[in-house]
Design an enzyme around this catalytic site. Structure first.
Site, mmCIF file in Angstrom:
data_model
loop_
_atom_site.group_PDB
_atom_site.id
_atom_site.type_symbol
_atom_site.label_atom_id
_atom_site.label_comp_id
_atom_site.label_asym_id
_atom_site.label_seq_id
_atom_site.Cartn_x
_atom_site.Cartn_y
_atom_site.Cartn_z
ATOM 1 N N ASN A 46 2.511 16.464 -5.320
ATOM 2 C CA ASN A 46 3.047 16.174 -4.195
ATOM 3 C C ASN A 46 4.171 17.217 -3.935
ATOM 4 O O ASN A 46 5.160 17.181 -2.934
ATOM 5 C CB ASN A 46 3.798 14.962 -4.338
ATOM 6 C CG ASN A 46 2.879 13.770 -4.526
ATOM 7 O OD1 ASN A 46 1.704 13.714 -3.538
ATOM 8 N ND2 ASN A 46 3.122 12.735 -5.335
ATOM 9 N N HIS A 132 2.780 1.224 0.491
ATOM 10 C CA HIS A 132 2.572 1.535 -0.872
ATOM 11 C C HIS A 132 2.985 0.585 -1.803
ATOM 12 O O HIS A 132 3.876 -0.335 -1.632
ATOM 13 C CB HIS A 132 3.697 2.682 -0.920
ATOM 14 C CG HIS A 132 3.876 3.438 -2.383
ATOM 15 N ND1 HIS A 132 4.744 3.134 -3.281
ATOM 16 C CD2 HIS A 132 2.948 4.386 -3.200
ATOM 17 C CE1 HIS A 132 4.575 3.943 -4.301
ATOM 18 N NE2 HIS A 132 3.414 4.710 -4.198
ATOM 19 N N GLU A 174 5.439 2.856 6.150
ATOM 20 C CA GLU A 174 5.374 4.145 5.806
ATOM 21 C C GLU A 174 5.202 4.947 7.033
ATOM 22 O O GLU A 174 4.641 4.437 7.925
ATOM 23 C CB GLU A 174 4.423 4.559 4.667
ATOM 24 C CG GLU A 174 4.564 3.905 3.298
ATOM 25 C CD GLU A 174 3.309 4.240 2.599
ATOM 26 O OE1 GLU A 174 2.646 5.320 2.535
ATOM 27 O OE2 GLU A 174 2.696 3.406 2.018
ATOM 28 N N SER A 178 0.678 7.359 2.112
ATOM 29 C CA SER A 178 0.533 8.276 1.075
ATOM 30 C C SER A 178 -1.029 8.436 0.684
ATOM 31 O O SER A 178 -1.179 9.508 0.048
ATOM 32 C CB SER A 178 1.108 7.497 -0.119
ATOM 33 O OG SER A 178 0.696 6.264 -0.542
ATOM 34 N N ASP A 203 9.462 4.126 5.303
ATOM 35 C CA ASP A 203 9.431 4.838 4.090
ATOM 36 C C ASP A 203 8.708 6.356 4.329
ATOM 37 O O ASP A 203 7.635 6.342 4.772
ATOM 38 C CB ASP A 203 8.336 4.006 2.902
ATOM 39 C CG ASP A 203 8.030 4.781 1.666
ATOM 40 O OD1 ASP A 203 8.208 6.244 1.780
ATOM 41 O OD2 ASP A 203 7.894 4.288 0.583
ATOM 42 N N HIS A 206 6.718 10.671 2.243
ATOM 43 C CA HIS A 206 5.636 11.750 2.329
ATOM 44 C C HIS A 206 6.034 12.518 3.772
ATOM 45 O O HIS A 206 5.164 13.525 4.250
ATOM 46 C CB HIS A 206 4.155 11.311 2.340
ATOM 47 C CG HIS A 206 4.040 10.958 0.950
ATOM 48 N ND1 HIS A 206 3.566 11.628 -0.194
ATOM 49 C CD2 HIS A 206 3.768 9.623 0.523
ATOM 50 C CE1 HIS A 206 3.184 10.778 -1.176
ATOM 51 N NE2 HIS A 206 3.734 9.606 -0.820
ATOM 52 N N LYS A 237 9.210 14.525 -3.695
ATOM 53 C CA LYS A 237 7.608 15.128 -3.353
ATOM 54 C C LYS A 237 7.921 16.306 -2.546
ATOM 55 O O LYS A 237 8.129 17.421 -3.279
ATOM 56 C CB LYS A 237 7.046 13.986 -2.586
ATOM 57 C CG LYS A 237 7.160 12.773 -3.204
ATOM 58 C CD LYS A 237 6.271 11.414 -2.579
ATOM 59 C CE LYS A 237 6.301 10.303 -3.402
ATOM 60 N NZ LYS A 237 5.907 10.325 -4.529
HETATM 61 C C1 LIG Z 1 5.090 5.976 0.140
HETATM 62 C C2 LIG Z 1 5.800 6.098 -1.218
HETATM 63 N N1 LIG Z 1 7.159 5.627 -1.396
HETATM 64 C C3 LIG Z 1 7.460 5.598 -2.380
HETATM 65 C C4 LIG Z 1 7.201 6.299 -3.393
HETATM 66 C C5 LIG Z 1 7.829 6.369 -4.980
HETATM 67 O O1 LIG Z 1 8.823 7.493 -5.041
HETATM 68 P P1 LIG Z 1 9.057 8.181 -6.401
HETATM 69 O O2 LIG Z 1 7.801 8.920 -6.590
HETATM 70 O O3 LIG Z 1 10.207 8.812 -6.373
HETATM 71 O O4 LIG Z 1 9.445 7.177 -7.359
HETATM 72 C C6 LIG Z 1 5.973 6.856 -3.415
HETATM 73 C C7 LIG Z 1 5.543 7.847 -4.488
HETATM 74 O O5 LIG Z 1 4.467 7.601 -5.141
HETATM 75 C C8 LIG Z 1 5.288 6.824 -2.160
HETATM 76 O O6 LIG Z 1 4.019 7.460 -1.949
#
Ligand SMILES: Cc1ncc(COP(=O)(O)O)c(C=O)c1O
Length: 389
Positions: A46, A132, A174, A178, A203, A206, A237
């Site tokens: 990522n 997610h 999101e 993701s 969120d 990405h 990421k």
């Molecule tokens: C949409 C989404 N939110 C949150 C996260 C979590 O982020 P982190 O990897 O910083 O814990 C991810 C990562 O996998 C994600 O894809």
């Protein structure tokens, strides 16, 4: 070990369903990595802007490490708040166009803390069906009732909000999904949420660093900061490091400081992680075209696969899925790609819905355009061997 007899059978069940996961060690990070003595083109990272090893980012992390030491040594509410934390929060708030921001240990911890701070027993969390796991886990943790609306479907969300009153209602989506790489219809979702006087969390894990002006994300691109209560992001990421944050109002920040348990009951993010994030923000401020360049390269790669008849779902970002369907076939294609020098992992349930196993390609600026062309040709050949095109 006593009490653990159940594990063998449970693992066997996972194996039989082609759902067992295993850890594989890699020699490092970057566009090309070594595994089993071979060099592979890495399509599973990522680190979209190739910042994890950027000299400016490493230098900023090292400076913070030297100055403040390895750890923040306490929770933010005790003695863990260093000038670096304040600076990063100011910079993130400015990037996102919000009055305030609050930094957490990771994106997962951000969602866990924020959602459970603003929703509780008697409240309602409405999440996109493909949201997610960190968002869904957070909803469960909050003890609020969780409803799922159809993916990217504001009309269904509208219907659910019309039929389900509650003390407080939080809608969660999101902006860049993701595992599908598609984009949420944020303006429509925001107007439905505003119509029902609910709260909205987006969120941008990405999208941050890639979409929007200067990498501010899609909330900013659509000028929705006045409608999105909680603009969540990560520094894990595109920014190449590790950490999470939320941009919000001053009042919300103050509430989170008092109620977000993953913020209160956890050691403050390490100085080096904060330093790295500050370094990455410097890089994207100085080179605001990085995200656009990445998206152009991803679009060319995606078109290449689509022209060969492959199904890339509704991807419109640097995340390009190749839909396979069955778990076993996704594993077999991933293995075939590996033999062709391409590292792209199979994504299976429960990460994605049953029957939609896929290979997820993450495009990164670490991939030169010629590498992407060459990889797409090899991917198409491997997919044809699996009967996919
Ligand atoms: C949409 C989404 N939110 C949150 C996260 C979590 O982020 P982190 O990897 O910083 O814990 C991810 C990562 O996998 C994600 O894809």
């Amino acid at each position: 070990m006593q009490g653990e007899n159940w594990i063998t059978g449970a693992l066997e069940e996972l194996r039989a369903a082609h759902l067992e996961r295993r850890l594989t060690g890699y020699s490092g990070t970057g566009g090309r990595i070594q595994a089993d003595g071979r060099t592979l083109l890495n399509f599973s990272s990522n680190d979209y802007l190739d910042l994890a090893r950027h000299p400016r980012v490493i230098e900023a992390a090292a400076k913070a490490l030297q100055e403040y030491g390895a750890g923040a040594t306490a929770s933010r509410l005790v003695t863990g708040t260093l000038p670096l934390h304040d600076e990063l929060e100011r910079r993130l708030a400015a990037l996102k166009g919000y009055p305030a921001a609050l930094v957490f240990g990771s994106g997962y911890l951000t969602n866990a803390g924020v959602i459970s701070a603003v929703a509780g027993t008697g409240d309602l969390v409405l999440a996109d069906r493909l949201a997610h796991a960190s968002l869904l886990d957070a909803a469960v943790l909050s003890r609020a009732r969780l409803l799922r609306f159809r993916h990217n479907n504001p009309a269904h969300l509208d219907d659910l909000l019309s039929r389900h009153p509650a003390r407080q209602r939080l809608v969660v989506t999101e902006s860049v999904f993701s595992m599908d790489g598609d984009l949420a219809p944020l303006p429509d979702i925001a107007s439905v949420v505003a119509k029902h006087d609910a709260m909205l969390l987006v969120d941008e894990a990405h999208a941050t660093g890639i979409f929007g002006p200067g990498g501010a994300g899609l909330v900013s691109e659509h000028q929705l900061s006045g409608f999105v209560n909680l603009s969540m992001g990560t520094t894990s990421k595109a920014l190449g490091g590790y950490g999470g944050f939320v941009a919000c109002s001053e009042a919300m920040r103050q509430w989170l400081i008092n109620r977000a348990r993953s913020f209160i009951y956890s050691t403050a993010p390490a100085p080096s992680a904060i330093g790295a994030a500050l370094g990455a923000l410097d890089v994207i401020a100085e080179q605001p075209g990085l995200g656009g360049e990445l998206l152009q390269r991803a679009a060319r790669f995606r078109k290449h696969l689509q022209d060969a008849g492959l199904d890339t779902l509704n991807s419109a970002s640097q995340i390009v899925p190749l839909r396979v369907g069955e778990n076993a076939k996704a594993l077999s294609l991933s293995q075939r790609l590996r033999e062709a020098g391409i590292l792209a992992v199979a994504i299976r349930p429960p990460t994605v819905p049953a029957g939609t196993a896929r290979i997820r390609f993450s495009i990164s600026l670490a991939h030169a355009p010629a590498d992407l062309e060459e990889a797409a040709d090899r991917i198409i050949a491997a997919a044809r061997t699996e009967g996919l095109a």
